[in-house]
Design a protein around this motif. Structure first.
Motif, mmCIF file in Angstrom:
data_model
loop_
_atom_site.group_PDB
_atom_site.id
_atom_site.type_symbol
_atom_site.label_atom_id
_atom_site.label_comp_id
_atom_site.label_asym_id
_atom_site.label_seq_id
_atom_site.Cartn_x
_atom_site.Cartn_y
_atom_site.Cartn_z
ATOM 1 N N GLN A 1 38.520 -29.133 1.816
ATOM 2 C CA GLN A 1 39.630 -30.049 1.555
ATOM 3 C C GLN A 1 40.343 -29.704 0.250
ATOM 4 O O GLN A 1 41.572 -29.725 0.181
ATOM 5 N N ALA A 2 39.570 -29.368 -0.785
ATOM 6 C CA ALA A 2 40.185 -29.011 -2.064
ATOM 7 C C ALA A 2 40.991 -27.728 -1.951
ATOM 8 O O ALA A 2 42.094 -27.615 -2.515
ATOM 9 N N ASN B 1 42.436 -26.501 0.752
ATOM 10 C CA ASN B 1 43.668 -26.767 1.510
ATOM 11 C C ASN B 1 44.712 -27.454 0.639
ATOM 12 O O ASN B 1 45.910 -27.145 0.721
ATOM 13 N N PHE B 2 44.254 -28.377 -0.204
ATOM 14 C CA PHE B 2 45.189 -29.073 -1.084
ATOM 15 C C PHE B 2 45.798 -28.123 -2.112
ATOM 16 O O PHE B 2 47.007 -28.134 -2.349
ATOM 17 N N LEU B 3 44.971 -27.270 -2.728
ATOM 18 C CA LEU B 3 45.478 -26.335 -3.726
ATOM 19 C C LEU B 3 46.348 -25.252 -3.091
ATOM 20 O O LEU B 3 47.307 -24.782 -3.711
ATOM 21 N N ASN B 4 46.020 -24.847 -1.878
ATOM 22 C CA ASN B 4 46.855 -23.871 -1.167
ATOM 23 C C ASN B 4 48.258 -24.410 -0.937
ATOM 24 O O ASN B 4 49.239 -23.662 -0.923
ATOM 25 N N PHE B 5 48.362 -25.711 -0.757
ATOM 26 C CA PHE B 5 49.667 -26.334 -0.527
ATOM 27 C C PHE B 5 50.582 -26.133 -1.725
ATOM 28 O O PHE B 5 51.805 -26.018 -1.581
#
Length: 271
Positions: free
Chosen positions: A78-79, A81-85
């Motif tokens: 989850q972290a 995916n959030f940072l990739n955004f």
């Protein structure tokens, strides 16, 4: 009407009163255990080694699996995916300092210790209580607290910070696996990880895990020493010990984290 209100109030008050009395009895047991551990003689050496090795044997594999799964799964994926955004996957290492070093390592260690070693301690002492072995020891002049509670108390206090280090290592491995699975380089992960990590956080993690171990040992030993009602009572004591231990883990974690952040405000500053 007054009788109905009184009856309802008693039904709601009595369980809370019983819980508060149990917490007070556990605090008294903790005080007696600490005094007994410091006061000579020290005849519990063999039992201490036995309990330490037993807890080590039954908890090392669940601890490793839980550390990797928790950090790689719900936290890491989850972290990432959030940072990739935001195109900032290189900051994942700094985030893992918060996730693993401050919280997940001691929490996973405490949960596994309570669920595996703590339940075994409660069942063992509860069975001895049901078979009246504890009464026989007292008749023979043997103090059950010094001979049974103290070695279990010390073994968990020694083992939880040791396992916290391993949980930190395998939790960090989960972050490395997340980084690799996202096709990123491992170098930026470790760069931000060590830039964000501090000695104070590592020391706080070890101290907090030691408190977890002490609390788990006291709760589980108390429920074992006060078990009643045969085999069904022992099972009930084990279930209650796990629930109370988990509540204690949450309470200690909240109070300790708030104290740490209040005394070390620089930990709130990203580096």
């Amino acid at each position: 009407m007054g009788t109905v209100v009184r009856s309802v109030a008693e039904r709601g008050f009595l369980p809370m009163r019983g819980f508060v009395l149990q917490i007070g009895s556990m605090c008294i047991l903790a005080g007696k255990t600490i005094v007994s551990a410091l006061r000579p003689p020290y005849p519990y050496g063999n039992e201490l080694v036995s309990q330490f090795l037993f807890a080590l044997r039954v908890t090392w594999f669940p601890m490793i699996v839980a550390s990797v799964c928790f950090t790689y799964g719900p936290a890491g994926i989850q972290a990432a995916n959030f940072l990739n955004f935001f195109g900032a996957l290189d900051r994942l290492g700094g985030l893992f300092v918060l996730v693993v070093l401050r919280e997940f390592a001691p929490l996973v260690c405490a949960i596994v210790m309570a669920g595996v070693a703590g339940t075994a301690m409660t069942a063992d002492l509860g069975a001895r209580k049901i078979r009246e072995e504890l009464d026989a020891l007292m008749v023979l002049g043997v103090d059950p607290i010094k001979s049974l509670v103290v070695p279990r108390f010390l073994s968990l206090m020694l083992l939880t910070p040791l396992f916290t280090i391993y949980a930190l290592l395998f939790g960090t491995l989960g972050g490395v696996l997340v980084t690799i699975s996202n096709g990123a380089q491992v170098g930026p992960f470790f760069s931000t990880f060590f830039a964000q990590a501090t000695t104070a956080e590592l020391q706080a993690s070890l101290i907090k895990s030691t408190l977890f171990g002490a609390m788990i040992a006291i709760v589980c030993c108390y429920k074992g020493l006060t078990a009643s009602g045969g085999a069904e009572g022992v099972g009930r004591a084990v279930n209650q010990a796990v629930v109370i231990a988990f509540l204690g883990i949450g309470a200690i974690d909240y109070a300790f984290t708030q104290t740490l952040l209040a005394t070390h405000p620089n930990l709130n500053t990203p580096r």
